[in-house]
Scaffold this motif. Structure first.
Motif, PDB file in Angstrom:
ATOM      1  N   THR A   1       3.705   5.579   5.933  1.00  0.00           N
ATOM      2  CA  THR A   1       4.623   4.152   5.801  1.00  0.00           C
ATOM      3  C   THR A   1       5.919   4.204   6.218  1.00  0.00           C
ATOM      4  OG1 THR A   1       5.136   5.036   3.549  1.00  0.00           O
ATOM      5  CG2 THR A   1       3.111   3.667   3.846  1.00  0.00           C
ATOM      6  N   MET A   2       6.290   3.603   7.088  1.00  0.00           N
ATOM      7  CA  MET A   2       7.743   3.644   8.109  1.00  0.00           C
ATOM      8  C   MET A   2       8.464   2.364   7.549  1.00  0.00           C
ATOM      9  SD  MET A   2       4.561   4.762   9.963  1.00  0.00           S
ATOM     10  CE  MET A   2       4.401   3.855  11.467  1.00  0.00           C
TER      11      MET A   2
ATOM     12  N   LEU B   1      -1.128  -5.672   3.883  1.00  0.00           N
ATOM     13  CA  LEU B   1      -0.478  -4.154   3.812  1.00  0.00           C
ATOM     14  C   LEU B   1       1.044  -4.296   3.397  1.00  0.00           C
ATOM     15  CD1 LEU B   1      -2.132  -2.569   6.867  1.00  0.00           C
ATOM     16  CD2 LEU B   1      -2.977  -2.189   4.578  1.00  0.00           C
ATOM     17  N   ALA B   2       1.630  -5.420   4.096  1.00  0.00           N
ATOM     18  CA  ALA B   2       2.902  -5.641   3.800  1.00  0.00           C
ATOM     19  C   ALA B   2       3.299  -7.060   4.095  1.00  0.00           C
ATOM     20  CB  ALA B   2       3.722  -4.822   4.658  1.00  0.00           C
TER      21      ALA B   2
ATOM     22  N   VAL C   1       0.958  -1.107  -0.122  1.00  0.00           N
ATOM     23  CA  VAL C   1       0.106   0.042   0.029  1.00  0.00           C
ATOM     24  C   VAL C   1       0.721   1.242  -0.005  1.00  0.00           C
ATOM     25  CG1 VAL C   1      -1.954  -1.015   0.979  1.00  0.00           C
ATOM     26  CG2 VAL C   1      -0.260   0.013   2.450  1.00  0.00           C
ATOM     27  N   GLN C   2       0.212   2.427  -0.281  1.00  0.00           N
ATOM     28  CA  GLN C   2       0.992   3.645  -0.431  1.00  0.00           C
ATOM     29  C   GLN C   2       0.185   4.672   0.570  1.00  0.00           C
ATOM     30  OE1 GLN C   2       3.806   3.800  -1.928  1.00  0.00           O
ATOM     31  NE2 GLN C   2       3.469   1.963  -3.015  1.00  0.00           N
ATOM     32  N   GLN C   3       1.004   5.746   0.971  1.00  0.00           N
ATOM     33  CA  GLN C   3       0.326   6.466   1.784  1.00  0.00           C
ATOM     34  C   GLN C   3      -0.936   7.377   1.241  1.00  0.00           C
ATOM     35  OE1 GLN C   3       2.950   9.637   3.402  1.00  0.00           O
ATOM     36  NE2 GLN C   3       1.622  10.718   4.234  1.00  0.00           N
TER      37      GLN C   3
ATOM     38  N   THR D   1      -9.160  -3.149  10.359  1.00  0.00           N
ATOM     39  CA  THR D   1     -10.185  -2.528   9.946  1.00  0.00           C
ATOM     40  C   THR D   1     -10.145  -1.582   8.779  1.00  0.00           C
ATOM     41  OG1 THR D   1     -12.005  -0.916  11.068  1.00  0.00           O
ATOM     42  CG2 THR D   1      -9.555  -0.311  11.585  1.00  0.00           C
ATOM     43  N   ASP D   2     -11.386  -0.969   8.131  1.00  0.00           N
ATOM     44  CA  ASP D   2     -11.510  -0.246   7.379  1.00  0.00           C
ATOM     45  C   ASP D   2     -10.905   1.187   7.660  1.00  0.00           C
ATOM     46  OD1 ASP D   2     -12.828  -2.058   6.043  1.00  0.00           O
ATOM     47  OD2 ASP D   2     -14.753  -1.005   6.045  1.00  0.00           O
ATOM     48  N   GLY D   3      -9.995   1.838   6.675  1.00  0.00           N
ATOM     49  CA  GLY D   3      -9.282   2.959   7.087  1.00  0.00           C
ATOM     50  C   GLY D   3      -8.535   3.643   5.915  1.00  0.00           C
ATOM     51  N   LEU D   4      -7.789   4.567   6.329  1.00  0.00           N
ATOM     52  CA  LEU D   4      -6.910   5.374   5.296  1.00  0.00           C
ATOM     53  C   LEU D   4      -5.395   4.972   5.987  1.00  0.00           C
ATOM     54  CD1 LEU D   4      -6.693   7.379   3.014  1.00  0.00           C
ATOM     55  CD2 LEU D   4      -6.889   9.034   4.621  1.00  0.00           C
TER      56      LEU D   4
END
Length: 369
Positions: A191-192, A97-98, A85-87, A184-187
């Protein structure tokens, strides 16, 4: 009596004064018959009356933040193989996500499976030996001690099988933890970690803001604590200043920031729509819920004739003045706060009121407020 005749050369000299007396008499007569000219309208500067809360409103500048924002990391350590994913990307619950390089974790799972297979064989062998030892004991060929030792070995084998099963479950979980998923659903707000980076268990990799409530976070000075806690709040965005949202104080910091000596306050933005984006600059306006309303005018607008304070109100259509008594609620700097006596939208003379008379006509040259 002897009459004397003036010489003819003196007659012109006497005629000039007589003519002056006659003209003066005529001018006086004309002045008594003319009507006086109407006085010109006096120019005045007026201020339009606008009522507002007595205590006023206080504004604080802050930012829009999610109510819940979490740093997500792997539950096991390893080398990041890929970030998916990207910011700024919106994600759904359960979305990967990773991922970590899972070679070692896969080997641990295979080892656990082998341990489980060995434990199962060992238990089966031990249980078979139980049957033979019990048969020997019934026939008198084995002692009770021998039977008890065999039963103990079988119980140990059964325990080993249980441990092997738990070890396999743990290995499977560890392998599953190599994939970081959204809980959960979100935004994605940050990214670190990048592919190739070795991270320990719990190291933040992705910051996820949960979908749902949005909040305006502001710093409140110590003098405003009580007003912020008891007042009513609204929120407006710099990107759309014409839209106002109702807000409610959800959280107030228990202690001040050591650097700024301000307290963080979080206001929930009610009925937030898609226009309320995380990171936007917001203005939180806090007012008294039951504050009296007053009109603020320059002190120079007050007129006093010994019967109490008054102001001159101008009729814009006719230019007529009306002297209205007012009730003063207080003073702030160069302003007077009026509670009664005037109405919203009235035009009040702002300067030079002590040189006016209610019978005068005026003309407005400038309107303030």
């Amino acid at each position: 009596m002897v009459s004397r005749v003036l010489p003819s050369r003196l007659l012109p000299l006497l005629a000039v004064p007589l003519m002056g007396i006659g003209l003066a008499a005529c001018n006086d007569s004309n002045a008594r018959t003319q009507t006086p000219a109407e006085a010109p309208a006096r120019a005045v500067v007026v201020e339009t009356v606008r009522f507002q809360p007595l205590n006023g409103e206080r504004t604080f500048v802050g930012t829009v933040r999610p109510r819940i924002e979490s740093d997500l990391g792997f539950r096991v350590g390893g080398k990041v193989a890929e970030r998916l994913v990207q910011q700024g990307e919106r994600v759904r619950q359960g979305q990967p996500l990773a991922r970590l390089d899972n070679a070692d974790l896969a080997l641990q799972q295979a080892q656990a499976q082998a341990e489980l297979a060995a434990a199962e064989v060992n238990l089966a062998t031990s249980e078979a030996q139980d049957h033979r030892t019990q048969e020997l004991r019934r026939n008198g060929w084995a002692t009770q001690a021998t039977l008890d030792q065999q039963l103990a070995r079988t119980a140990e084998a059964r325990g080993r099988l249980d441990r092997a099963r738990r070890t396999l479950d743990l290995a499977a979980n560890q392998l599953g933890y190599a994939t970081l998923v959204a809980d959960t659903d979100g935004l994605v707000t940050a990214t670190m970690a990048e592919p190739g980076q070795v991270v320990a268990a719990g190291t933040p990799v992705v910051r996820l803001a949960r979908s749902g409530e949005r909040e305006a976070v502001v710093a409140v000075p110590e003098a405003m604590i009580e007003r912020v806690r008891t007042g009513t709040a609204t929120v407006s965005l710099w990107s759309n200043a014409g839209r106002t949202y109702k807000a409610a104080l959800r959280e107030f910091a228990a202690s001040a920031d050591t650097a700024t000596r301000t307290f963080q306050a979080r206001f929930t933005i009610q009925d937030a729509d898609d226009g309320v984006v995380i990171g936007m600059t917001a203005t939180v306006t806090v007012g008294e819920p039951a504050s009296a309303r007053v009109a603020r005018l320059p002190i120079s607008a007050l007129y006093s004739d010994g019967r109490g304070p008054s102001v001159f109100v101008v009729d814009a259509a006719t230019g007529q003045l009306a002297l209205k008594p007012v009730k003063v609620a207080g003073y702030e700097g160069r302003e007077v706060l009026l509670a009664e006596g005037i109405a919203e939208g009235d035009r009040v003379v702002a300067f030079g009121v002590h040189k006016l008379d209610a019978s005068q006509r005026v003309r407005i040259v400038e309107t303030r407020g």
